[in-house]
Design an enzyme around this catalytic site. Sequence first.
Site, PDB file in Angstrom:
ATOM      1  N   SER A 259     -28.314 -10.989  84.449  1.00  0.00           N
ATOM      2  CA  SER A 259     -29.718 -11.148  84.068  1.00  0.00           C
ATOM      3  C   SER A 259     -30.399  -9.851  83.638  1.00  0.00           C
ATOM      4  CB  SER A 259     -30.518 -11.803  85.190  1.00  0.00           C
ATOM      5  OG  SER A 259     -30.720 -10.900  86.253  1.00  0.00           O
TER       6      SER A 259
ATOM      7  N   LYS B  49     -34.933  -7.143  88.904  1.00  0.00           N
ATOM      8  CA  LYS B  49     -35.721  -7.533  87.723  1.00  0.00           C
ATOM      9  C   LYS B  49     -36.617  -6.365  87.305  1.00  0.00           C
ATOM     10  CE  LYS B  49     -34.265 -11.816  88.074  1.00  0.00           C
ATOM     11  NZ  LYS B  49     -33.000 -12.076  87.469  1.00  0.00           N
TER      12      LYS B  49
END
Length: 191
Positions: A50, A87
């Site tokens: 990701s 993230k």
Amino acid sequence: MEVYTYIDKPKRKKYVVALNVMLAVMIAIILVLIILFSTIFATIAVIGQSMSPTLAEGDKLLLVKYGYKLQRGDIIVFQREDKANVKRILGLEGDIIQFDLDNLTWIVNGKPYNEEYVKNGYSENYFTPSNQSEKEVVDAILSKEGLTVPQGQMFVLGDNRNIQGGKVSVDSHTNGTFDTSSIIGKVIKIY
């Protein structure tokens, strides 16, 4: 005839005492560093795609756990459902987050946000919600009003918006904001 010199006992005793003091100081310094490192810093390995291409699976991250200031663009590690997630912060409390579908650009507080780290565009199903809760988040982001990040929350995204196999990052674009109290640390080094 060989001549041997001996260190007399008082000199030898001073030498041994000095050596013991130096050894004790070195051990104390090492213990303090271990304690500081384990309480202020942490390391974690990246799992998943990701954050590609910024981070690859297996990369190691050094985190600072205290005394940091969060800024847009920071890479953080936070706890979500008993898992550490890596993230990038796009929005902080009070920010208004929108997405311009025509230009494939995030809008933060009315201004386009440049994301040089996004390399592979967006998957076709990036904004496809899988349940009603995700639909509400996506609708807010795509609306003229946008999504306002609540106090004590953050809006985070994975850098890879086009994961192979049509998967999408589990982040704020469908799951909404995350509590800043869930932050484990801010990434300060990638190795």
